[in-house]
Design an enzyme around this catalytic site. Structure first.
Site, short mmCIF file in Angstrom:
data_model
loop_
_atom_site.label_atom_id
_atom_site.label_comp_id
_atom_site.label_asym_id
_atom_site.label_seq_id
_atom_site.Cartn_x
_atom_site.Cartn_y
_atom_site.Cartn_z
N GLU A 126 5.35 -52.51 18.98
CA GLU A 126 5.76 -51.14 18.65
C GLU A 126 4.62 -50.41 17.94
OE1 GLU A 126 10.01 -49.33 17.52
OE2 GLU A 126 8.89 -49.97 15.75
N GLU A 140 5.98 -45.87 5.60
CA GLU A 140 5.81 -46.40 6.95
C GLU A 140 4.66 -45.75 7.72
OE1 GLU A 140 10.00 -47.36 5.71
OE2 GLU A 140 8.73 -45.56 5.62
N HIS A 211 19.42 -44.43 4.93
CA HIS A 211 18.78 -45.37 4.01
C HIS A 211 17.37 -44.97 3.59
CE1 HIS A 211 16.63 -46.62 7.64
NE2 HIS A 211 15.77 -47.24 6.85
N ARG A 213 13.84 -43.89 2.13
CA ARG A 213 13.43 -43.58 0.76
C ARG A 213 13.29 -42.08 0.54
NH1 ARG A 213 10.87 -47.87 -2.26
NH2 ARG A 213 10.80 -49.82 -1.08
N HIS A 243 24.02 -49.28 3.37
CA HIS A 243 22.82 -50.05 3.07
C HIS A 243 22.95 -50.70 1.69
CE1 HIS A 243 18.49 -50.92 2.54
NE2 HIS A 243 18.42 -50.82 3.85
#
Length: 397
Positions: A126, A140, A211, A213, A243
């Protein structure tokens, strides 16, 4: 890589620590375990500790090594340091031929770093997803860019993702468009037929996951208010697997508890979640992976984020990026529930993320590059893609 035929199995270390990583690396681990050409070594960091062990059992992927690095409300810097240290020890002890990481988590970044420090080549499953905004999603976007600088194999899910990598200077010969392994695993799980659908009424069924951040705090509380107003319609049943993050629970539980048409449940195992996804009418999510899974099942998805690194779903018409403003979210959901034609267009848009054979392509490419006999690993058919090539992302900003 050597042109010789493989005489001993390739030791492939698959590093995972979160639920999405387990889902997306499980088909690769299963395929390698079934092949005489590979010896998979599954390393679990336990980044999603409470969710992960049962997940791996359900997916029939036993962990060879398990780390214990998580601490309550741990800062990213401390988590990163613990993971690099622990994974470095494992890489030195196991001496794999290749380290495989998936996606953009802290586990994936540190797995790639630990391999790089020990001169072990990295395969990135990915690869190439980008929003173009360095801190959104956080952390991320930075993680996946850094992994891209360490990887030898970049297994891109789409041609657009491959275009991002090539634009960043990754050689064409190291980039492979495979489709996304999440589709492989979803189809495998649904074929197994062991999951339980958690919707319980004949109302319009809306599956919600939150979920991220960057959405936590006031934004998430406002989203919870919007969801409550949606349930007030009376013809909607909302299922929200909650979550484990304390910050998520603190934001959502006060807004959602006590409504007859909102069912807040503990995190569902993957097979139950897949069955619930298959049984819903509409998805509202800030998850990345669900943006890929929902189109496979014809489920319109409203993405509750300001950016997405999966613009292919938006371009195909299977998903809509609606942002985080509560009234906009509510209006978008109401529109799809009330406008049958708009709903049908999204439901029938199709899936731009693959054909269920991404794993075959990944394993075949690694086998070829490590010198496997071509007759031992038949090459899967090329992935036919229709989405645009080259850089691009979507943002509401």
């Amino acid at each position: 890589m050597s042109p010789n035929v493989i005489t001993t199995p390739v030791r492939a270390m698959l590093v995972l620590g979160t639920r999405p990583e387990a889902i997306k690396l499980a088909p690769v681990a299963r395929a390698m375990a079934a092949s005489p050409l590979f010896e998979p070594i599954v390393v679990s960091t336990g980044q999603h500790r409470e969710m992960l062990q049962q997940m791996l059992e359900l997916l029939r992927v036993p962990a060879s090594v398990e780390l214990d690095v998580m601490r309550d409300r741990q800062e990213l810097s401390k988590l990163t340091a613990r993971l690099v240290d622990g994974l470095g020890d494992v890489v030195r002890a196991e001496r794999p031929d290749v380290v495989i990481v998936q996606g953009d988590t802290t586990t994936a970044l540190t797995g790639a770093l630990a391999a790089f420090y020990e001169h072990i080549p990295v395969a990135h499953v990915e690869a190439g997803l980008r929003t173009g905004v360095l801190d959104n999603p956080f952390p991320e976007e930075l993680n996946r860019r850094l992994i891209g600088r360490t990887a030898r194999w970049h297994f891109a899910p789409t041609s657009r993702a491959a275009g991002h990598l090539k634009a960043e200077g990754v050689p064409d010969a190291e980039v492979f468009v495979t489709g996304n392994t999440v589709i492989d695993n979803l189809l495998w799980v649904l074929q197994e037929g062991t999951g339980r659908n958690h919707f319980s009424t004949g109302l319009r069924r809306v599956l919600v996951t939150l979920h991220r951040r960057e959405n936590q705090g006031d934004k998430m509380r406002a989203m919870g208010t919007a969801l409550r107003r949606l349930a007030d319609r009376g013809d909607v049943e909302i299922v929200l697997p909650l979550h484990k993050s304390p910050a998520v629970r603190e934001a959502l539980l006060p807004e959602l508890t006590g409504h007859a048409h909102i069912h807040v449940v503990e995190p569902l195992d993957y097979v139950d979640f897949s069955a619930t996804l298959a049984g819903c009418d509409l998805v509202m999510t800030d998850s990345g992976g669900i943006q890929e899974e929902a189109p496979s099942l014809g489920k319109p998805a409203l993405v509750l984020r300001t950016t997405t690194e999966r613009p292919e779903a938006v371009e195909a018409g299977a998903a809509r990026l609606v942002g985080t403003e509560p009234q906009v979210i509510l209006d978008a959901a109401m529109h799809l529930l009330d406008d049958a034609a708009a709903y049908e267009r999204m439901a029938k848009a199709g899936n731009p993320f693959g054909d269920g054979h991404a794993t075959d392509r990944i394993v075949a490419q690694l086998a070829e590059d490590f010198g496997a006999d071509a007759d031992a690993t038949p090459a899967p058919r090329p992935l036919v893609v229709t989405q645009p090539d080259g850089p691009g992302s979507y943002s509401t900003a």
